[in-house]
Write a protein that holds these residues in place. Structure first.
Motif, PDB file in Angstrom:
ATOM      1  N   MET A   1       0.846  -1.185   0.000  1.00 24.44           N
ATOM      2  CA  MET A   1       0.000   0.000   0.000  1.00 24.44           C
ATOM      3  C   MET A   1       0.885   1.239   0.000  1.00 24.44           C
ATOM      4  N   THR A   2       0.646   2.118  -0.904  1.00 23.92           N
ATOM      5  CA  THR A   2       1.432   3.347  -0.942  1.00 23.92           C
ATOM      6  C   THR A   2       0.840   4.344   0.049  1.00 23.92           C
ATOM      7  N   ASP A   3       1.688   4.877   0.904  1.00 22.57           N
ATOM      8  CA  ASP A   3       1.220   5.889   1.843  1.00 22.57           C
ATOM      9  C   ASP A   3       1.318   7.235   1.128  1.00 22.57           C
ATOM     10  N   ALA A   5       0.005  10.107   1.688  1.00 28.17           N
ATOM     11  CA  ALA A   5       0.273  11.279   2.531  1.00 28.17           C
ATOM     12  C   ALA A   5       1.768  11.402   2.803  1.00 28.17           C
ATOM     13  N   LYS A   6       2.404  10.287   3.128  1.00 27.09           N
ATOM     14  CA  LYS A   6       3.829  10.350   3.432  1.00 27.09           C
ATOM     15  C   LYS A   6       4.651  10.741   2.209  1.00 27.09           C
ATOM     16  N   TYR A   9       4.186  14.385   1.667  1.00 28.17           N
ATOM     17  CA  TYR A   9       4.865  15.144   2.720  1.00 28.17           C
ATOM     18  C   TYR A   9       6.373  15.171   2.467  1.00 28.17           C
ATOM     19  N   LYS A 160      20.375   0.816  -5.886  1.00 32.36           N
ATOM     20  CA  LYS A 160      19.607   0.332  -4.739  1.00 32.36           C
ATOM     21  C   LYS A 160      20.207  -0.965  -4.205  1.00 32.36           C
ATOM     22  N   PHE A 161      20.595  -1.824  -5.129  1.00 31.98           N
ATOM     23  CA  PHE A 161      21.090  -3.119  -4.728  1.00 31.98           C
ATOM     24  C   PHE A 161      22.481  -3.051  -4.115  1.00 31.98           C
ATOM     25  N   GLN A 164      22.190  -1.947  -0.662  1.00 32.59           N
ATOM     26  CA  GLN A 164      21.716  -2.987   0.240  1.00 32.59           C
ATOM     27  C   GLN A 164      22.859  -3.921   0.652  1.00 32.59           C
ATOM     28  N   TRP A 205      22.198   2.713  14.648  1.00 33.36           N
ATOM     29  CA  TRP A 205      22.159   1.263  14.465  1.00 33.36           C
ATOM     30  C   TRP A 205      23.289   0.598  15.242  1.00 33.36           C
TER      31      TRP A 205
ATOM     32  N   MET B   1       5.694   8.679   9.666  1.00 28.62           N
ATOM     33  CA  MET B   1       4.247   8.743   9.502  1.00 28.62           C
ATOM     34  C   MET B   1       3.666   7.337   9.521  1.00 28.62           C
ATOM     35  N   ASP B   3       1.106   4.647   8.518  1.00 28.47           N
ATOM     36  CA  ASP B   3       0.063   4.442   7.524  1.00 28.47           C
ATOM     37  C   ASP B   3      -1.055   3.655   8.193  1.00 28.47           C
ATOM     38  N   LYS B   6      -2.888   1.008   6.146  1.00 29.09           N
ATOM     39  CA  LYS B   6      -2.153  -0.233   5.929  1.00 29.09           C
ATOM     40  C   LYS B   6      -2.131  -1.099   7.195  1.00 29.09           C
ATOM     41  N   PHE B 161      16.435  -7.461  16.119  1.00 28.61           N
ATOM     42  CA  PHE B 161      17.821  -7.196  15.819  1.00 28.61           C
ATOM     43  C   PHE B 161      18.550  -8.438  15.307  1.00 28.61           C
ATOM     44  N   GLN B 164      17.730  -8.910  11.780  1.00 29.33           N
ATOM     45  CA  GLN B 164      18.428  -7.998  10.886  1.00 29.33           C
ATOM     46  C   GLN B 164      19.855  -8.483  10.607  1.00 29.33           C
ATOM     47  N   MET B 171      22.799 -12.141   3.208  1.00 29.51           N
ATOM     48  CA  MET B 171      23.005 -11.339   2.000  1.00 29.51           C
ATOM     49  C   MET B 171      24.483 -11.234   1.659  1.00 29.51           C
ATOM     50  N   TRP B 205      15.027 -12.041  -3.684  1.00 26.46           N
ATOM     51  CA  TRP B 205      16.221 -11.219  -3.435  1.00 26.46           C
ATOM     52  C   TRP B 205      17.454 -11.856  -4.094  1.00 26.46           C
ATOM     53  N   GLU B 208      17.489 -11.113  -7.707  1.00 30.00           N
ATOM     54  CA  GLU B 208      17.882  -9.718  -7.906  1.00 30.00           C
ATOM     55  C   GLU B 208      19.411  -9.590  -7.774  1.00 30.00           C
ATOM     56  N   ALA B 212      21.949  -8.387 -10.633  1.00 30.32           N
ATOM     57  CA  ALA B 212      22.783  -7.200 -10.419  1.00 30.32           C
ATOM     58  C   ALA B 212      24.258  -7.561 -10.529  1.00 30.32           C
TER      59      ALA B 212
END
Lengths: 430, 430
Positions: A1-3, A5-6, A9, A160-161, A164, A205, B1, B3, B6, B161, B164, B171, B205, B208, B212
């Motif tokens: 779902m695309t927010d 509003a965010k 903003y 982007k990759f 990551q 982090w 923000m 959502d 969502k 954590f 992550q 990855m 992933w 991808e 890449a």
């Protein structure tokens, strides 16, 4: 779902601010600011950025307009009500009301003062001139902004990759370091990495990782904003700028020789307990300890910052013994360019012989070494140091001549007054 | 923000479905289904799950209710209009209209048939009985569901954590493998990892990452849904179930001996080009190649699946030479439990001697070995094989006795008919 509003903003942001709070600074800057406000509120100084990694031409990597936008944004910040409440209500090092009502009132009215910026030889000349108590608060945000803008300049070219994978690698690296640290008995370690961090979110982090991995062995962070948000201890004591300004203001050689001890005498009045950590190396550790007044032996510990840590640790133990103290009751804090290997070596040598604390900075919050081509994200040795006080040059010698600051004739005078012997240069990594 | 919409919408999900599309399956299942529909639409078979890693008690790790929910959800899926359009309009291996209108019409009306599930000895007995063309399409989703539910059962106990760091490590591991693969000259590699994947999003992933990192050296993925969404090639040819069912249906020993070649004769009529890859090991590669009809030498390549890959590659070269073919014009596809080390070894041995292709499965999409305690996320060797066809037992021998399937007396008969010599057992990792 695309927010929606965010997304809409987010379009309204002109910049992505690097420093978003006056608390996004090191705790010891606030302790020092309180002492300065109390004792030297009219002293004028100049702080200046110096990139010791000259080969990295920051002015070619960071757009001047963007730099000005970030600095100007930092100047727009005011202490928020919740932040003032935290300073008033939180306990620091187990003590409530560490900050006086007078200091917090002053801080609530504070804005970062103006700056002077020009380019020279691929570097930025960035200086802050004005009241010491105001300009001192530029050091950490100015460094954090320069370091993060440099990171962003490199990251902008990654897909982007690639991003990551970059962060997956950096996270794995930090976590593997933490897993090694876990094995050290009686570890006590803090994050000192605000100024040289890769970025704010990355420091945050890293703190989360330290907390998750080390639990109570993680003492806390020097970053006040992160300490507030993550509800961990804010840590730190004092820095070279205090003896440097006190020394610059001395009227004669006798006053100069006494200046570093005057700093500690004032500090002792203002603070106590774990905040009584001697930073002895501003004008050479050996002479400083040799001439130290007897009352200094009652202090909790020593921070070993510019000397080879093994040598510095042995020197501290020998000094405490020579003064009739039990080193096992004393604290040594190591904080110079630490990484896991150095911590392991130091721990192996000194564990059980004195209490140990580690202030882990750049190589915690900015170890992206080798993760992009040409080491473009490797941390650089960039500092913001006091250059003069009330018009007189400020000088730092330290135990490593590579880190000396000041005009040559003044350095010579300081060396004479403090009886600094020939020093061996150590490489400065970060 | 936040959502809110969502967050509230997410509350309405009863389960987080593992298989969300009938295209979330391997491409070769569709090729085989088309051949089955055309030639054996009334054949009845039974497929059954077998976990060769008996020490992993899946039924203790995966809740039966959750398993049923996921299987039932898969049964609710129908081919969507966009998916049918992709099958109709996309080119596969450079050829348009690979799938006939008849097949796509059938597929649009298709739903996965019923299943039978019970627990025994810490394992799930999960079988699918019915029309071959329908039950064959259970293999991949059933395995993907079991594997992902097992992953979820372990991941449920990890904190935010830890998760992550786990994925950062996984990855980093995949990316480092890809960086090693980049160094191999003339590499051509595909993802074959749907059935044993850690999870759908993880497989996505990995694809991808391959894209890449390897660019055109990444041939594509066996997963139709990912191929459609990421606009990469869908790849694969055929599997052991074809000769196994043809063999089971044979009326006598003579028919049995001819069955594996009948499969290829049919396949050759239905497909061409790069789809003409021989899978020779169902009843022993050596005998299969020795008795191969002359027309098989015109096929593009051989898939080497259950034999030591160096031995299998040399055998293929020797066979092509013995039949007067130039091995350099032929393709060998390796696909058995591959990881980077094996690929490097195979490449060093055969690069330049024949065309090489790699189908990288489990250790691409599920290499979480050692990343959680007790190897709880290490991949397991779980398969879904045809057990009988029109009431007669199905048999697989392969080049590795560890992989043999079928009743002992039938295995003995097959070994006699196909002249399978004594075989050395190879460990089955995945």
């Amino acid at each position: 779902m695309t927010d929606l509003a965010k997304r809409v903003y987010d379009h309204t942001w002109k910049i992505d601010p690097i420093v978003r709070s006056l608390l996004d600074t090191d705790f010891y800057k606030l302790l020092m600011a309180q002492t300065i406000l109390r004792r030297h509120r009219d002293t004028q100084v100049t702080f200046g950025i110096q990139n010791r990694s000259r080969q990295v031409r920051i002015a070619d990597l960071v757009d001047e307009g963007e730099l000005r936008e970030q600095l100007d944004h930092a100047r727009s910040l005011r202490l928020t009500r919740g932040e003032a409440t935290w300073l008033r209500g939180n306990s620091f090092y187990g003590r409530r009301q560490m900050f006086s009502a007078e200091f917090i009132d002053w801080f609530e009215g504070f804005r970062l003062p103006d700056y002077h910026l020009e380019k020279r030889d691929g570097q930025y000349l960035l200086t802050f001139h004005g009241l010491w108590v105001e300009t001192t608060l530029w050091e950490v945000p100015a460094l954090a902004i320069l370091n993060e803008l440099r990171s962003r300049g490199v990251l902008r070219h990654l897909g982007k990759f690639e991003l990551q994978v970059l962060y997956a690698r950096a996270m794995t690296r930090v976590w593997e370091k933490i897993e090694r640290l876990k094995r050290l008995p009686d570890l006590s370690i803090a994050d000192f990495g605000t100024r040289r961090r890769h970025g704010f979110l990355w420091q945050d982090w890293c703190v989360e990782a330290m907390l998750a991995g080390l639990g109570p062995r993680f003492l806390g962070t020097s970053n006040c904003l992160i300490a507030q948000r993550r509800e961990v201890e804010a840590v730190g004591t004092n820095a070279h700028e205090l003896p440097m300004v006190y020394a610059a203001l001395a009227e004669d050689d006798e006053g100069l020789a006494a200046a570093p001890y005057a700093v500690l005498a004032d500090w002792q009045q203002d603070y106590d307990g774990n905040l009584l950590v001697i930073l002895p190396d501003t004008y050479g550790t050996a002479g400083f300890l040799e001439r130290a007044p007897e009352w200094m032996t009652a202090w909790t510990g020593i921070r070993i910052d510019s000397k080879d840590p093994i040598e510095g640790g042995e020197e501290a133990i020998a000094w405490w013994r020579s003064r009739g103290c039990d080193p096992q009751a004393k604290l040594a804090i190591f904080s110079d360019g630490l990484d896991v290997e150095a911590i392991e070596t130091i721990h192996a040598r000194f564990h059980g012989r004195m209490r140990l604390g580690y202030g882990w900075g750049t190589l915690l919050t900015n170890d992206f070494r080798g993760l992009v081509p040409d080491g473009a994200l490797d941390p650089i040795s960039i500092v913001c140091k006091v250059l003069d006080a009330n018009g007189r040059p400020a000088v730092k010698i330290s135990d490593n001549p590579t880190k000396a600051i000041g005009p040559a004739d003044e350095i010579a005078r300081y060396k004479r007054v403090f009886g600094v012997p020939e020093q061996a240069a150590l490489p400065v990594l970060v």
